[in-house]
Enzyme design. Sequence first.
Site, PDB file in Angstrom:
ATOM      1  N   GLU A 264       0.885  -1.167   0.000  1.00 27.22           N
ATOM      2  CA  GLU A 264       0.000   0.000   0.000  1.00 27.22           C
ATOM      3  C   GLU A 264       0.915   1.207   0.000  1.00 27.22           C
ATOM      4  OE1 GLU A 264      -2.134   1.693   3.455  1.00 27.22           O
ATOM      5  OE2 GLU A 264      -1.510   3.099   1.929  1.00 27.22           O
ATOM      6  N   CYS A 301      -2.008   8.241   4.555  1.00 23.40           N
ATOM      7  CA  CYS A 301      -2.090   7.827   3.149  1.00 23.40           C
ATOM      8  C   CYS A 301      -3.383   8.333   2.511  1.00 23.40           C
ATOM      9  CB  CYS A 301      -1.968   6.324   3.024  1.00 23.40           C
ATOM     10  SG  CYS A 301      -2.771   5.443   4.334  1.00 23.40           S
TER      11      CYS A 301
HETATM   12  P1  NAP Z   1       9.703   3.719   2.960  1.00 27.60           P
HETATM   13  O1  NAP Z   1      10.909   4.524   2.719  1.00 27.60           O
HETATM   14  O2  NAP Z   1       9.015   3.141   1.794  1.00 27.60           O
HETATM   15  O3  NAP Z   1      10.121   2.561   3.965  1.00 27.60           O
HETATM   16  C1  NAP Z   1       9.166   1.630   4.481  1.00 27.60           C
HETATM   17  C2  NAP Z   1       9.907   0.377   4.919  1.00 27.60           C
HETATM   18  O4  NAP Z   1      10.353  -0.310   3.773  1.00 27.60           O
HETATM   19  C3  NAP Z   1      11.144   0.667   5.740  1.00 27.60           C
HETATM   20  O5  NAP Z   1      11.214  -0.316   6.743  1.00 27.60           O
HETATM   21  C4  NAP Z   1      12.281   0.526   4.769  1.00 27.60           C
HETATM   22  O6  NAP Z   1      13.437  -0.004   5.353  1.00 27.60           O
HETATM   23  C5  NAP Z   1      11.743  -0.502   3.781  1.00 27.60           C
HETATM   24  N1  NAP Z   1      12.235  -0.285   2.436  1.00 27.60           N
HETATM   25  C6  NAP Z   1      12.129   0.831   1.695  1.00 27.60           C
HETATM   26  N2  NAP Z   1      12.666   0.647   0.488  1.00 27.60           N
HETATM   27  C7  NAP Z   1      13.124  -0.621   0.458  1.00 27.60           C
HETATM   28  C8  NAP Z   1      13.790  -1.404  -0.511  1.00 27.60           C
HETATM   29  N3  NAP Z   1      14.099  -0.913  -1.696  1.00 27.60           N
HETATM   30  N4  NAP Z   1      14.129  -2.663  -0.193  1.00 27.60           N
HETATM   31  C9  NAP Z   1      13.843  -3.159   1.028  1.00 27.60           C
HETATM   32  N5  NAP Z   1      13.222  -2.471   1.985  1.00 27.60           N
HETATM   33  C10 NAP Z   1      12.872  -1.219   1.713  1.00 27.60           C
HETATM   34  O7  NAP Z   1       8.623   4.532   3.752  1.00 27.60           O
HETATM   35  P2  NAP Z   1       8.686   5.289   5.148  1.00 27.60           P
HETATM   36  O8  NAP Z   1       9.994   5.112   5.823  1.00 27.60           O
HETATM   37  O9  NAP Z   1       7.489   4.825   5.853  1.00 27.60           O
HETATM   38  O10 NAP Z   1       8.463   6.819   4.788  1.00 27.60           O
HETATM   39  C11 NAP Z   1       9.142   7.438   3.783  1.00 27.60           C
HETATM   40  C12 NAP Z   1       8.142   7.962   2.764  1.00 27.60           C
HETATM   41  O11 NAP Z   1       7.167   6.983   2.416  1.00 27.60           O
HETATM   42  C13 NAP Z   1       7.320   9.131   3.243  1.00 27.60           C
HETATM   43  O12 NAP Z   1       7.978  10.348   3.121  1.00 27.60           O
HETATM   44  C14 NAP Z   1       6.118   9.035   2.342  1.00 27.60           C
HETATM   45  O13 NAP Z   1       6.342   9.653   1.109  1.00 27.60           O
HETATM   46  C15 NAP Z   1       5.935   7.585   2.105  1.00 27.60           C
HETATM   47  N6  NAP Z   1       4.846   6.983   2.900  1.00 27.60           N
HETATM   48  C16 NAP Z   1       3.640   6.846   2.312  1.00 27.60           C
HETATM   49  C17 NAP Z   1       2.606   6.252   3.002  1.00 27.60           C
HETATM   50  C18 NAP Z   1       1.291   6.068   2.360  1.00 27.60           C
HETATM   51  O14 NAP Z   1       0.502   5.323   2.871  1.00 27.60           O
HETATM   52  N7  NAP Z   1       1.013   6.701   1.259  1.00 27.60           N
HETATM   53  C19 NAP Z   1       2.793   5.801   4.309  1.00 27.60           C
HETATM   54  C20 NAP Z   1       4.035   5.952   4.892  1.00 27.60           C
HETATM   55  C21 NAP Z   1       5.056   6.533   4.158  1.00 27.60           C
HETATM   56  P3  NAP Z   1      14.570   0.919   5.957  1.00 27.60           P
HETATM   57  O15 NAP Z   1      13.916   2.147   6.502  1.00 27.60           O
HETATM   58  O16 NAP Z   1      15.197   0.059   6.980  1.00 27.60           O
HETATM   59  O17 NAP Z   1      15.456   1.281   4.832  1.00 27.60           O
END
Ligand code: NAP
Length: 525
Positions: A264, A301
């Site tokens: 999601e 989200c």
């Molecule tokens: P994220 O960067 O996508 O990370 C979520 C989880 O996935 C973290 O545990 C991260 O691990 C892991 N991850 C990310 N990329 C990966 C990859 N290529 N391979 C393996 N694991 C990976 O999201 P976030 O930390 O929650 O927030 C960052 C951004 O995500 C926000 O600024 C926002 O834009 C977006 N976000 C969107 C929603 C939504 O529902 N629309 C919700 C939350 C966040 P690590 O952190 O250990 O690297």
Amino acid sequence: MISGTNSIGNKASKQGKKTFKTFDPKQNKDTEWTFYEASSSEIDEAVALATEAFKVYKDCSGEKKAEFLEAIAVEIEALGEELIDTYCKESGLPQGRAMGERGRTMGQLRAFAKVLKEGSWVEAVIEKAQPNREPMPKSDIRKMLFPLGPVVVFGASNFPLAFSTAGGDTASALAAGCPVIVKSHPMHAGTGELVSTAIIKAAEKTGMPNGVFSNLNSSGIEVGQQLVKHPKVKAVGFTGSIKGGTSLYKLANERDEPIPVFAEMGSINPVVVLQSALENDSDAWATKYASSITLGAGQFCTNPGLVLAVKGEKLDGFIKTLSEEILKLEPTCMLHPNIYAKYNEGKKELSAQSGVTITADYKKDTNANTAKPSILKVSGADFLANTKLHTEVFGPFSVVVICEATAEMVNILNHLEGQLTGTILGSEEDLENNYGVVDALQSRVGRILFNGVPTGVEVNSSMVHGGPFPATTDPRFTSVGTSAIKRWVRPVSFQDWPNKLLPLALQNENPLKITRLVEGEYTKN
Ligand code: NAP
């Protein structure tokens, strides 16, 4: 007490060499805890335990699994103040939100327990044999849903409880009969560790097999990648960025045995303001939307990031009130400096696009990591010509698109990517007279709302929190509500199987007393 360890099944473990800390965004400094990233061998051990646990857990009765889920809710509550304080420290979110989210987490676990006790969720279908059918005899064929196997869940940054360690993905997978390995979110590893101890206590108290749950720490992408690539892992649940979700989705599809990834991801949740809403309730809606856009520092989200309406004085008034109201609200702290930095980058980038006017931008000084809200406006033509303006800016931010006419609005909706929600403001008559708008919006979203705000997602059996890509990787499923259980199962048919050796849900006598589809008719008989 937070120790920074991983939970490998029921055992606390810290063999890894890499450590990291969580961050208190309000104090703008590291927390006192040090966490040990899971080592490669700890990851293998967690998956091996989950694989063994699956052999037993898949056959646990609905009653037994319900007892486990209910016990988790009790143990989470028993964590008391320590959980609430840790949550607030690691997220910068207020205490009221922490308590609300804890309540929602326990409520979700109990809702799945109820589904399990009732039992009909397995979708038992029975077609009886017709040995004398001409020209060919018909076999007895019966089907039902079975759990997939060990599932990996990625905790979400913006819901440290309800979408993380014991959140909706974990609760639905455990309910389905799948052991869960959580890849804890590095921003709230302490909150995750506390909840993990509650799950493990509940597992031990209710006699669940060791390995039914593990929690792994990490501060980089390697742990998650190793888990998704592991041949014994059978499905993945993820909430986060489009970049993270799509990268894991690709990884899962490149495996020798591809597996489903239910990610999601981003959404800008378009809101269409139709004529009567502008004419009759403009100020009220503008005020409500100022609150919705800034709720939780915009870190939802379902945050409304795009507003569409037809040009005119009434729309000018709506934009003015929205811009004034949003600047009256006290800006709040974001989850982490990285999310704060990304918010500012996104806001700056979109504000600099051709044809964009900034109608609200909070200017006063604020504390560290506090998101300053902003509203932009742009013409329909400029919006259509520039997909950069269609991207999510995660924070208290929204773009108002001024359309020439309804036809342009429909065209814009048809050019949007998949979304979690879409909202229409107006009268019933507006709805009837704007079929094109309704149809275009419905085709892009998982949930369509009338006269409301998309923030605030009800957890129940009719909720769809999903939508076409990139809102999710699979629009057929929801990640919120009890239907989320359907992500972790697959149907199996039994042909001409002896009655007493069939699963209880499929036996002639219907010993579980569940509703089944027998020869095309829903019945408990
Ligand atoms: P994220 O960067 O996508 O990370 C979520 C989880 O996935 C973290 O545990 C991260 O691990 C892991 N991850 C990310 N990329 C990966 C990859 N290529 N391979 C393996 N694991 C990976 O999201 P976030 O930390 O929650 O927030 C960052 C951004 O995500 C926000 O600024 C926002 O834009 C977006 N976000 C969107 C929603 C939504 O529902 N629309 C919700 C939350 C966040 P690590 O952190 O250990 O690297």
